[in-house]
Scaffold this motif. Structure first.
Motif, PDB file in Angstrom:
ATOM      1  N   THR A  17       0.732  -1.350  -0.104  1.00 31.20           N
ATOM      2  CA  THR A  17      -0.722   0.014   0.062  1.00 31.20           C
ATOM      3  C   THR A  17       0.449   0.988   0.201  1.00 31.20           C
ATOM      4  O   THR A  17       1.630   1.238   0.316  1.00 31.20           O
ATOM      5  CB  THR A  17      -1.017  -0.099   1.148  1.00 31.20           C
ATOM      6  OG1 THR A  17      -0.346   0.411   3.044  1.00 31.20           O
ATOM      7  CG2 THR A  17      -1.754  -1.167   1.658  1.00 31.20           C
ATOM      8  N   ARG A  18       0.327   2.356  -0.098  1.00 30.65           N
ATOM      9  CA  ARG A  18       0.626   4.128   0.279  1.00 30.65           C
ATOM     10  C   ARG A  18       0.741   4.356   1.294  1.00 30.65           C
ATOM     11  O   ARG A  18       0.952   5.093   1.395  1.00 30.65           O
ATOM     12  CB  ARG A  18       0.653   4.604  -1.323  1.00 30.65           C
ATOM     13  CG  ARG A  18       1.296   4.053  -2.512  1.00 30.65           C
ATOM     14  CD  ARG A  18       1.011   5.132  -3.510  1.00 30.65           C
ATOM     15  NE  ARG A  18      -0.422   6.303  -3.305  1.00 30.65           N
ATOM     16  CZ  ARG A  18      -0.186   7.611  -3.179  1.00 30.65           C
ATOM     17  NH1 ARG A  18       0.408   8.268  -2.086  1.00 30.65           N
ATOM     18  NH2 ARG A  18      -1.667   7.816  -3.107  1.00 30.65           N
ATOM     19  N   MET A  19       1.012   3.411   2.367  1.00 27.59           N
ATOM     20  CA  MET A  19       0.447   4.158   3.412  1.00 27.59           C
ATOM     21  C   MET A  19       1.843   4.256   4.357  1.00 27.59           C
ATOM     22  O   MET A  19       2.600   3.708   4.282  1.00 27.59           O
ATOM     23  CB  MET A  19      -0.197   3.434   4.430  1.00 27.59           C
ATOM     24  CG  MET A  19      -2.200   3.225   4.304  1.00 27.59           C
ATOM     25  SD  MET A  19      -2.688   2.726   6.007  1.00 27.59           S
ATOM     26  CE  MET A  19      -2.778   0.437   4.765  1.00 27.59           C
ATOM     27  N   LEU A  20       2.001   5.015   5.024  1.00 28.38           N
ATOM     28  CA  LEU A  20       2.971   5.586   5.591  1.00 28.38           C
ATOM     29  C   LEU A  20       3.501   4.406   6.621  1.00 28.38           C
ATOM     30  O   LEU A  20       2.201   4.055   7.673  1.00 28.38           O
ATOM     31  CB  LEU A  20       3.025   7.061   6.704  1.00 28.38           C
ATOM     32  CG  LEU A  20       4.391   8.374   6.676  1.00 28.38           C
ATOM     33  CD1 LEU A  20       5.697   7.510   5.677  1.00 28.38           C
ATOM     34  CD2 LEU A  20       4.050   8.520   7.464  1.00 28.38           C
ATOM     35  N   VAL A  21       4.558   3.616   6.763  1.00 29.56           N
ATOM     36  CA  VAL A  21       4.877   2.821   7.638  1.00 29.56           C
ATOM     37  C   VAL A  21       5.682   3.288   8.915  1.00 29.56           C
ATOM     38  O   VAL A  21       6.578   3.814   8.479  1.00 29.56           O
ATOM     39  CB  VAL A  21       5.372   1.504   6.843  1.00 29.56           C
ATOM     40  CG1 VAL A  21       5.435   0.405   7.861  1.00 29.56           C
ATOM     41  CG2 VAL A  21       4.727   0.934   5.470  1.00 29.56           C
ATOM     42  N   CYS A  22       5.340   3.091  10.273  1.00 32.77           N
ATOM     43  CA  CYS A  22       5.652   3.032  10.908  1.00 32.77           C
ATOM     44  C   CYS A  22       5.624   2.009  11.875  1.00 32.77           C
ATOM     45  O   CYS A  22       5.159   1.103  11.947  1.00 32.77           O
ATOM     46  CB  CYS A  22       4.971   3.996  12.518  1.00 32.77           C
ATOM     47  SG  CYS A  22       4.710   5.762  10.942  1.00 32.77           S
ATOM     48  N   ALA A  23       6.325   1.889  12.954  1.00 36.50           N
ATOM     49  CA  ALA A  23       7.024   0.382  13.709  1.00 36.50           C
ATOM     50  C   ALA A  23       6.998   0.649  15.360  1.00 36.50           C
ATOM     51  O   ALA A  23       7.593   2.348  15.711  1.00 36.50           O
ATOM     52  CB  ALA A  23       7.762  -0.695  12.757  1.00 36.50           C
ATOM     53  N   GLU A  24       6.064  -0.200  15.849  1.00 33.97           N
ATOM     54  CA  GLU A  24       6.845  -0.555  17.573  1.00 33.97           C
ATOM     55  C   GLU A  24       8.256  -1.295  18.135  1.00 33.97           C
ATOM     56  O   GLU A  24       7.653  -2.305  17.461  1.00 33.97           O
ATOM     57  CB  GLU A  24       5.918  -0.413  18.042  1.00 33.97           C
ATOM     58  CG  GLU A  24       5.558  -0.558  19.828  1.00 33.97           C
ATOM     59  CD  GLU A  24       6.133  -1.846  20.402  1.00 33.97           C
ATOM     60  OE1 GLU A  24       7.185  -1.758  20.374  1.00 33.97           O
ATOM     61  OE2 GLU A  24       5.172  -2.714  20.306  1.00 33.97           O
ATOM     62  N   ASP A  25       9.071  -0.234  17.816  1.00 34.68           N
ATOM     63  CA  ASP A  25       9.499  -1.244  18.190  1.00 34.68           C
ATOM     64  C   ASP A  25      10.524  -1.010  18.932  1.00 34.68           C
ATOM     65  O   ASP A  25      12.211  -1.254  19.128  1.00 34.68           O
ATOM     66  CB  ASP A  25      11.413  -0.642  16.619  1.00 34.68           C
ATOM     67  CG  ASP A  25      11.503   0.690  16.501  1.00 34.68           C
ATOM     68  OD1 ASP A  25      11.045   1.360  17.387  1.00 34.68           O
ATOM     69  OD2 ASP A  25      13.140   0.692  16.731  1.00 34.68           O
ATOM     70  N   LEU A  26      10.132  -1.881  19.766  1.00 36.53           N
ATOM     71  CA  LEU A  26      10.482  -1.056  21.826  1.00 36.53           C
ATOM     72  C   LEU A  26      10.339  -2.494  22.250  1.00 36.53           C
ATOM     73  O   LEU A  26      10.262  -3.707  21.600  1.00 36.53           O
ATOM     74  CB  LEU A  26       9.614  -0.315  22.488  1.00 36.53           C
ATOM     75  CG  LEU A  26       9.044   0.883  22.228  1.00 36.53           C
ATOM     76  CD1 LEU A  26       8.072   1.848  23.025  1.00 36.53           C
ATOM     77  CD2 LEU A  26      10.057   2.041  22.235  1.00 36.53           C
ATOM     78  N   GLY A  27      11.826  -2.957  23.294  1.00 38.07           N
ATOM     79  CA  GLY A  27      11.255  -4.389  23.619  1.00 38.07           C
ATOM     80  C   GLY A  27      12.795  -4.739  23.641  1.00 38.07           C
ATOM     81  O   GLY A  27      13.851  -4.146  23.661  1.00 38.07           O
ATOM     82  N   MET A  28      13.447  -5.674  23.539  1.00 38.43           N
ATOM     83  CA  MET A  28      14.266  -6.679  23.180  1.00 38.43           C
ATOM     84  C   MET A  28      14.596  -6.449  21.911  1.00 38.43           C
ATOM     85  O   MET A  28      14.037  -7.370  21.534  1.00 38.43           O
ATOM     86  CB  MET A  28      14.188  -8.330  23.831  1.00 38.43           C
ATOM     87  CG  MET A  28      15.303  -9.029  24.665  1.00 38.43           C
ATOM     88  SD  MET A  28      14.939 -10.331  25.415  1.00 38.43           S
ATOM     89  CE  MET A  28      17.183 -10.612  25.191  1.00 38.43           C
ATOM     90  N   VAL A  29      15.759  -5.879  21.635  1.00 41.64           N
ATOM     91  CA  VAL A  29      16.126  -5.473  19.880  1.00 41.64           C
ATOM     92  C   VAL A  29      17.120  -5.747  19.494  1.00 41.64           C
ATOM     93  O   VAL A  29      18.095  -4.880  19.903  1.00 41.64           O
ATOM     94  CB  VAL A  29      15.093  -3.593  19.878  1.00 41.64           C
ATOM     95  CG1 VAL A  29      15.270  -3.465  18.535  1.00 41.64           C
ATOM     96  CG2 VAL A  29      14.257  -3.113  20.689  1.00 41.64           C
ATOM     97  N   PRO A  30      16.469  -6.241  19.035  1.00 41.80           N
ATOM     98  CA  PRO A  30      18.473  -7.350  18.382  1.00 41.80           C
ATOM     99  C   PRO A  30      18.656  -6.373  16.681  1.00 41.80           C
ATOM    100  O   PRO A  30      17.766  -5.127  16.785  1.00 41.80           O
ATOM    101  CB  PRO A  30      17.882  -8.297  17.519  1.00 41.80           C
ATOM    102  CG  PRO A  30      16.359  -8.368  16.687  1.00 41.80           C
ATOM    103  CD  PRO A  30      15.974  -7.658  18.589  1.00 41.80           C
ATOM    104  N   ASP A  31      20.082  -6.236  16.971  1.00 38.88           N
ATOM    105  CA  ASP A  31      20.772  -4.841  15.963  1.00 38.88           C
ATOM    106  C   ASP A  31      19.875  -5.402  14.602  1.00 38.88           C
ATOM    107  O   ASP A  31      20.119  -4.218  13.827  1.00 38.88           O
ATOM    108  CB  ASP A  31      22.228  -5.306  15.913  1.00 38.88           C
ATOM    109  CG  ASP A  31      23.304  -5.224  17.497  1.00 38.88           C
ATOM    110  OD1 ASP A  31      22.527  -4.142  17.947  1.00 38.88           O
ATOM    111  OD2 ASP A  31      23.891  -5.652  17.404  1.00 38.88           O
ATOM    112  N   CYS A  32      19.809  -6.181  14.187  1.00 36.99           N
ATOM    113  CA  CYS A  32      19.136  -6.274  13.201  1.00 36.99           C
ATOM    114  C   CYS A  32      17.904  -6.017  12.399  1.00 36.99           C
ATOM    115  O   CYS A  32      17.542  -5.323  11.390  1.00 36.99           O
ATOM    116  CB  CYS A  32      18.692  -7.710  12.590  1.00 36.99           C
ATOM    117  SG  CYS A  32      17.216  -9.069  13.633  1.00 36.99           S
TER     118      CYS A  32
END
Length: 897
Positions: free
Chosen positions: A716-731
């Motif tokens: 889609t053309r929606m603007l993509v945002c993400a909840e990237d909290l928590g135990m976050v690996p480098d990748c």
């Protein structure tokens, strides 16, 4: 008509290029193989009928019949076939990877923030034509692009004589030039210019462009795709508000926010010169018809909208005057409540809808609009309607108890779809309700776009395990595990959401169609979205079905460790000891104190020496939970939670798929078993633990995410945002940067573990900044939670001396909000409660009543509502002017052009 495509692209041995024509929905319709010439130019020729007006296409790289990679497909190439005298198009393309400014192509910017009207190219009557194609995503709404140059055909550098271009696709401009108008053959110089809606003239930056004028025969059009145009226009930064739809309140609400109220909230956002309105999930969660359905992240359908959000004011009035009066009295009563009465509201709205359906439904369902809605949504709508009918008539969502209907039968579709059948009449009400909801939400979306406001939705990572999605398409789910999250600041025992995990391989095998349909359905209502728990696309925290908490989970997929690998770190792997709950007498004494002997006698079996084991009837968390059902005394809860702790006290968890592989138990360093290790063994285990969780799986998880997310973000053309909290690996950062996904930045939860508080000035532009999420305490609550932490923030981030004031005064909340708005993040979206914190007269007197969710409580009642009407908020000019001033001072105001 003949078209010859040319693309310069360097391949390696075994690779070939293909040209893929797409249909109006963006799906691949036809593929053409390409041939390479001596200068590494790939060519392809096709003949098209003269009735074809344009072609949309993209290029891909093939190896041995498998697609290796492809261009950015969100915005494909477009060739307009408008030449009246043209029989041959000679097209020179450029390979388009996902651009760094892909967000400017999102509907959030093209349809809301920088709205411009597109138009088809007018027919060209030139015998020999040169078409210039250029993308200019920086341009603001109302801008007009043109090309000007040294040749007379290009205005001889006089801006007023520049050739105006047509925006025929999102941010892509074209102009057809008569090759015979150019005075000289050879090379010409030119630039792009743009007029703003205020009449200002902008010149493209950098040196003049040089173009070698092509040779062409009569009847030929030469099409040249050029490098992107760049102007000295700085990045736009937007402000916004987050509030669940259910929390909205107007004078006409029916005890809960609805899609009509959403329009009024759009008005307030626009009035205060914000540009983003973010909401929580709006999908149907009705499984028990009780308040436990208030959890918006446990949808029974990823497509169906929640009936509680219907705006009854937009429906015809109830014909029965007495019943209408009763409903109005009930509406006023429910709307006066400080919080949502979920059960009363939903029962009343369902009753109201059934009355209106009986009155108007038959006529509505004969309309062209309804039939179109049915045709477009039949795939999910028909199973959903039957699911709801079976749920309500059988009194349970446990479809394993639906005799003869334990799973959706595709053979039932025909009867359920035929208006002449009894089966149709049984489910028609659910069709009608979804049609009404769709129409109202789509209207709210169009209203927001017209006001320049970006509606931002939320896509939960999981679905209800007894929901319609699992019943309808069980092949996509694993029901032998529960999805959740490992321990974090929100929950020391981890979070067990109870959702089934996904059968990702099955989804990948069919091109992630389930997810694509889901995202494309969301695009009907939103122009931006938040991917809930984006880490789940890398690996999900999978918890055994026997567990209540999340401590015995493991990441899936993940590279488990063999016995030999573990011993390679120097730790002698005692399999039975390390994978079985460690229950020594001293552990029992410490946990249960004066109740220790009672626990030993009732719940434990003696093994040897001072070692015990849980009795078989209590050896899992689910069994313990069942044993303590309806036991609510303090002692009962103490013993129950202590037994939970014993059941999860292991050092390694056995891999669910391979019994010869193991995973270090999450936060095992807090275990009694870890405490019992020699110091040297603790050091070895810590190295295993850190390598496993922070290094071992990085590349593996990167590859897993790249099998899924590129397809989805381009769907889609929606603007993509993400909840990237928590135990976050480098990748995670690698993938989000590669796919241009906006990260979530919270100053009080910095991504750098060495920092107590994040540095706002270092927020990446491609990010969403906020003070608190719906899962966290609001600003005012956080301020009073930990006085020492607040004092540190007061001194180190607000640069103030002395003691931090408590409770948080409005003037200081205003300063904190101003700091957030001033950061570099593209979006700064704050909870409505945090916006209100700046005004001591306006904000809710009790800060404790502002909380939306408490993640540590799996039975939390989601019932927060605004304490004032939106009409009164709109009328509060001094407060609204304060917000406008804050936004203007931060450079996030409407006229930031």
């Amino acid at each position: 008509m003949n078209i010859l495509f040319n693309l310069q692209y360097a391949t390696v041995f075994g690779e070939t290029l293909q040209l893929n024509v797409v249909d109006r929905n963006g799906a691949k319709a036809q593929t053409y193989g390409m041939n390479m010439t001596a200068d590494k130019t790939w060519t392809c020729q096709m003949a098209v009928d003269t009735s074809v007006t344009h072609i949309d296409y993209y290029f891909s790289v093939d190896r041995g019949g498998q697609e290796e990679r492809h261009e950015w497909t969100t915005i494909t190439h477009r060739l307009e076939l408008n030449g009246k005298k043209t029989d041959t198009y000679l097209v020179s393309n450029r390979w388009q990877d996902i651009p760094g400014d892909s967000y400017l192509y999102s509907s959030a910017f093209t349809d809301c923030v920088n709205r411009r009207n597109h138009s088809r190219m007018k027919a060209s009557a030139y015998a020999k034509t040169l078409r210039l194609v250029v993308r200019a995503p920086q341009l603001r709404g109302g801008c007009q692009l043109a090309v000007v140059g040294e040749d007379k055909a290009l205005g001889q550098w006089i801006a007023d004589k520049a050739v105006r271009m047509v925006e025929h696709n999102h941010n892509e401009w074209v102009a057809d030039l008569n090759l015979r108008d150019f005075a000289n053959a050879g090379t010409t110089e030119f630039k792009f210019v743009a007029w703003t809606d205020k009449g200002d003239l902008l010149w493209e930056t950098g040196a003049n462009r040089r173009l070698e004028l092509p040779m062409a025969d009569n009847g030929q059009m030469v099409v040249r795709e050029l490098d992107q145009a760049f102007f000295e226009i700085y990045n736009e930064r937007l402000a916004g508000t987050l509030i669940p739809v259910f929390s909205l309140r107007t004078r006409g609400s029916f005890g809960v926010g609805d899609f009509g109220d959403l329009k009024r909230m759009v008005d307030w956002v626009a009035e205060t010169e914000q540009r983003v309105l973010q909401v929580l999930p709006i999908n149907d969660t009705t499984s028990t018809h009780t308040w436990t359905d208030s959890y918006p992240y446990s949808a029974i359908s990823i497509f169906a909208l929640h009936p509680q959000f219907v705006d009854l004011r937009q429906l015809p009035p109830i014909a029965d005057k007495k019943k209408a009066a009763e409903m109005e009295a009930l509406r006023k009563k429910l709307n006066a409540l400080s919080q949502i009465d979920y059960e009363q509201v939903n029962n009343a709205k369902t009753e109201y809808l059934r009355i209106i359906f009986k009155q108007e439904g038959e006529a509505v369902m004969k309309t062209t609009h309804f039939r179109k809605f049915m045709a477009e949504n039949e795939h999910w709508l028909v199973p959903y309607a039957q699911y709801c009918h079976l749920r309500d008539t059988l009194g349970t969502v446990d479809f394993s108890q639906w005799k003869g209907h334990e799973q959706w039968h595709e053979a039932d579709r025909g009867a359920l779809r035929n208006p002449r059948t009894e089966e149709y009449r049984e489910v028609a009400f659910y069709y009608y309700v979804q049609y009404v909801l769709h129409k109202q939400m789509q209207e709210a979306h169009e209203y927001a776009k017209a006001r320049g406001v970006v509606l931002k939705g939320d896509i939960p990572i999981g679905v209800n395990r007894c929901g319609c999605d699992v019943w309808h398409e069980p092949q996509y789910f694993n029901l032998n595990a529960q999805a959740g999250a490992p321990p974090d600041a929100f929950s020391v025992n981890g979070q067990n959401w109870g959702f089934p995990t996904y059968n990702w391989q099955r989804m990948i095998d069919d091109g992630c169609q389930w997810w694509i349909r889901r995202f494309q359905n969301m695009a009907k209502y939103f122009d931006a979205y938040r991917i809930d728990h984006v880490l789940g696309f890398f690996r999900i925290w999978a918890i055994p079905i026997t567990c209540v908490h999340g401590l015995l989970g493991q990441f899936a997929p993940a590279l488990g460790m063999s016995r030999e690998e573990i011993e390679g770190y120097g730790l002698h792997f005692q399999e039975q000891l390390f994978t079985t709950p460690f229950i020594a007498r001293w552990v029992v004494d410490r946990v249960f104190r004066e109740h220790a002997q009672e626990v030993i006698d009732t719940y434990l079996d003696h093994q040897h020496d001072d070692i015990y084991a849980l009795k078989p009837q209590y050896d899992t968390e689910r069994k313990i939970e069942a044993a303590f059902k309806d036991k609510n005394s303090d002692v009962d809860i103490w013993i129950r939670d202590g037994l939970y702790a014993l059941a999860s006290d292991v050092l390694f968890v056995r891999d669910y798929n391979d019994p010869n592989k193991f995973h270090p138990r999450i936060t095992a360093q807090l275990n009694f078993m870890y405490e019992a290790l020699y110091d040297s063994d603790k050091e070895k285990f810590n190295r295993i633990y850190n390598d496993y969780y922070y290094r071992r799986n990085n590349n593996f998880w990167y590859n897993e995410a790249m099998k899924k997310l590129p397809v989805l973000v381009q769907a889609t053309r929606m603007l993509v945002c993400a909840e990237d909290l928590g135990m976050v690996p480098d990748c995670v950062a690698w993938v989000m940067n590669e796919l241009r996904i906006l990260s979530l930045e919270l100053q009080q939860m910095p991504k750098d573990p060495k920092l107590t508080f994040g540095d706002l000035a270092r927020n990446p532009y491609r990010s969403v900044c906020t003070l608190s999420t719906h899962d966290m305490p609001t600003l005012r609550q956080w301020w009073d939670e930990d006085y020492n932490r607040t004092q540190d923030y007061y001194a180190s981030k607000l640069y103030r001396g002395g003691a931090a004031p408590h409770p948080l005064p409005g003037w200081l909340a205003k300063e904190i909000v101003a700091d957030q708005l001033s950061c570099p993040s593209m979006l700064c979206v704050l909870l409505l409660q945090d916006w209100m914190a700046i005004d001591e007269q306006l904000r809710l007197p009790d800060a404790g009543a502002e909380r939306i969710n408490i993640p540590a409580n799996p039975h939390h009642y989601w019932r927060y509502r605004m304490h004032i009407n939106i009409e009164d908020l709109l009328a509060n000019t001094p407060y609204n002017n304060t917000i406008k001033d804050l936004i203007t001072e931060a450079g996030r105001h409407l006229n930031n052009k």
